[in-house]
Design a protein around this motif. Sequence first.
Motif, PDB file in Angstrom:
ATOM      1  N   PRO A  13      11.441  52.683 -23.528  1.00 36.94           N
ATOM      2  CA  PRO A  13      10.453  52.242 -24.504  1.00 36.94           C
ATOM      3  C   PRO A  13      10.843  52.282 -25.630  1.00 36.94           C
ATOM      4  CG  PRO A  13       9.235  52.977 -22.129  1.00 36.94           C
ATOM      5  CD  PRO A  13      10.844  53.516 -22.685  1.00 36.94           C
ATOM      6  N   ILE A  14      10.929  51.254 -26.548  1.00 40.42           N
ATOM      7  CA  ILE A  14      11.056  51.139 -27.639  1.00 40.42           C
ATOM      8  C   ILE A  14      11.043  52.637 -28.498  1.00 40.42           C
ATOM      9  CG2 ILE A  14      10.926  49.851 -29.990  1.00 40.42           C
ATOM     10  CD1 ILE A  14      12.818  49.168 -28.246  1.00 40.42           C
ATOM     11  N   ASP A  15       9.631  52.382 -28.429  1.00 43.73           N
ATOM     12  CA  ASP A  15       9.437  54.108 -29.579  1.00 43.73           C
ATOM     13  C   ASP A  15       9.486  55.298 -28.634  1.00 43.73           C
ATOM     14  OD1 ASP A  15       6.987  52.381 -31.012  1.00 43.73           O
ATOM     15  OD2 ASP A  15       5.274  52.948 -29.885  1.00 43.73           O
ATOM     16  N   ALA A  16       9.754  55.302 -27.206  1.00 47.04           N
ATOM     17  CA  ALA A  16      10.616  56.861 -26.767  1.00 47.04           C
ATOM     18  C   ALA A  16      11.549  56.851 -27.118  1.00 47.04           C
ATOM     19  CB  ALA A  16      10.187  56.392 -24.990  1.00 47.04           C
ATOM     20  N   GLY A  17      12.413  55.749 -27.443  1.00 47.02           N
ATOM     21  CA  GLY A  17      13.924  55.312 -27.833  1.00 47.02           C
ATOM     22  C   GLY A  17      13.669  55.503 -29.223  1.00 47.02           C
ATOM     23  N   ARG A  18      13.248  55.690 -29.996  1.00 49.60           N
ATOM     24  CA  ARG A  18      13.145  55.383 -31.471  1.00 49.60           C
ATOM     25  C   ARG A  18      12.886  57.523 -31.465  1.00 49.60           C
ATOM     26  NH1 ARG A  18       9.104  52.165 -33.403  1.00 49.60           N
ATOM     27  NH2 ARG A  18      10.113  50.910 -34.525  1.00 49.60           N
ATOM     28  N   ALA A  19      11.858  57.787 -31.272  1.00 47.66           N
ATOM     29  CA  ALA A  19      11.410  58.744 -31.035  1.00 47.66           C
ATOM     30  C   ALA A  19      12.634  59.872 -30.987  1.00 47.66           C
ATOM     31  CB  ALA A  19      10.196  59.045 -31.013  1.00 47.66           C
ATOM     32  N   LEU A  20      12.688  59.780 -29.661  1.00 51.81           N
ATOM     33  CA  LEU A  20      14.147  60.749 -29.076  1.00 51.81           C
ATOM     34  C   LEU A  20      15.561  60.454 -29.965  1.00 51.81           C
ATOM     35  CD1 LEU A  20      15.402  62.461 -27.737  1.00 51.81           C
ATOM     36  CD2 LEU A  20      15.847  60.272 -25.648  1.00 51.81           C
ATOM     37  N   GLY A  21      15.633  59.552 -30.431  1.00 53.54           N
ATOM     38  CA  GLY A  21      17.175  59.331 -31.095  1.00 53.54           C
ATOM     39  C   GLY A  21      16.483  60.329 -32.700  1.00 53.54           C
ATOM     40  N   VAL A  22      15.806  60.151 -33.187  1.00 54.48           N
ATOM     41  CA  VAL A  22      15.909  60.657 -34.456  1.00 54.48           C
ATOM     42  C   VAL A  22      15.258  62.343 -33.991  1.00 54.48           C
ATOM     43  CG1 VAL A  22      13.739  61.181 -36.348  1.00 54.48           C
ATOM     44  CG2 VAL A  22      14.039  58.743 -35.178  1.00 54.48           C
ATOM     45  N   GLN A  23      14.914  62.382 -33.284  1.00 52.57           N
ATOM     46  CA  GLN A  23      15.291  64.142 -32.969  1.00 52.57           C
ATOM     47  C   GLN A  23      15.983  64.791 -32.084  1.00 52.57           C
ATOM     48  OE1 GLN A  23      12.760  66.403 -32.742  1.00 52.57           O
ATOM     49  NE2 GLN A  23      11.300  65.079 -33.565  1.00 52.57           N
ATOM     50  N   LEU A  24      16.791  63.918 -31.758  1.00 51.46           N
ATOM     51  CA  LEU A  24      18.798  64.225 -31.873  1.00 51.46           C
ATOM     52  C   LEU A  24      19.442  63.996 -33.429  1.00 51.46           C
ATOM     53  CD1 LEU A  24      19.089  62.974 -28.093  1.00 51.46           C
ATOM     54  CD2 LEU A  24      19.456  65.161 -28.755  1.00 51.46           C
ATOM     55  N   GLY A  25      19.286  64.147 -34.031  1.00 49.05           N
ATOM     56  CA  GLY A  25      19.843  63.753 -35.460  1.00 49.05           C
ATOM     57  C   GLY A  25      20.090  62.697 -36.146  1.00 49.05           C
ATOM     58  N   PHE A  26      19.813  61.123 -35.480  1.00 51.62           N
ATOM     59  CA  PHE A  26      20.091  60.539 -35.726  1.00 51.62           C
ATOM     60  C   PHE A  26      19.154  59.222 -36.615  1.00 51.62           C
ATOM     61  CE2 PHE A  26      21.832  60.827 -31.808  1.00 51.62           C
ATOM     62  CZ  PHE A  26      23.054  59.391 -31.637  1.00 51.62           C
TER      63      PHE A  26
END
Length: 265
Positions: A13-26
Amino acid sequence: MITGLTHVTLQSPIDAGRALGVQLGFTEEFVDQVELPAGFEAIGDAGQTWLPLGMLAAEEGIRLEFVEHAAPADGPGAYTPLFAGPPPRATAPPWSALERPRMADLLRRAKLLGDPVTVRFEACHAEAWCDASGTGAGIAGLVIHAEDLDAEVEFWSKLLRVRWRGREPDAVWGTIPSLVAASTELLLIREADAPGVHAMNDRGFPSIGVYSTAIDTDYERVVKLGATPVAAPIATMVGGRGVRMALIASPGGAPVELLTLAKPI
């Protein structure tokens, strides 16, 4: 000519992918809706022609793309990323640690991760490896499981000119070129019951992208090298830029997206 890796795709899901990527340093580059010809990705949802996606970049390493197909498949993704940094902190979407000591030991021996921990990101149904002692960000490498290890080694050698650095009876690893300064590691593992065919809408990380300087010629060439043709080159707009894309699969069924910039449509 295929010059190197560009990204790995996360089905999410778009919101989950965005949140995960930011938390991983992207860092987020864009979120978009991409128009695709019906059936281009051969996933059985021929009525869907608009694909929501986003792109994230790290200071080092290939990009992380997240896409949201209308009907995700239940199959596992073809790729397992190796993230250079530790798992997200408690503020990230829920994740759980998994116990895979043999795989962790292999990653240490191959010097791909210093302190490997395998995690499952619940919101994305995705598994990945992180480095508990790592201080960087981005994608350090990719893992692929296949039944025929020799066929997979030959394919990736020809496709991306992998510099193989080590081999064990059921595993081989090396470095592949990418479009960024940091190198990306590739670990191939023999697995007797590995899925023979993956799909672009599989859960987790279903595909990777590679950059082509002559996509029509490269598409024909890699099919002659043993790639399975999935979709011939098409043109569309992604993130405000004209691109051409084609799809192939490795002998073990791992999806690969060929990409090149194109004139505005």
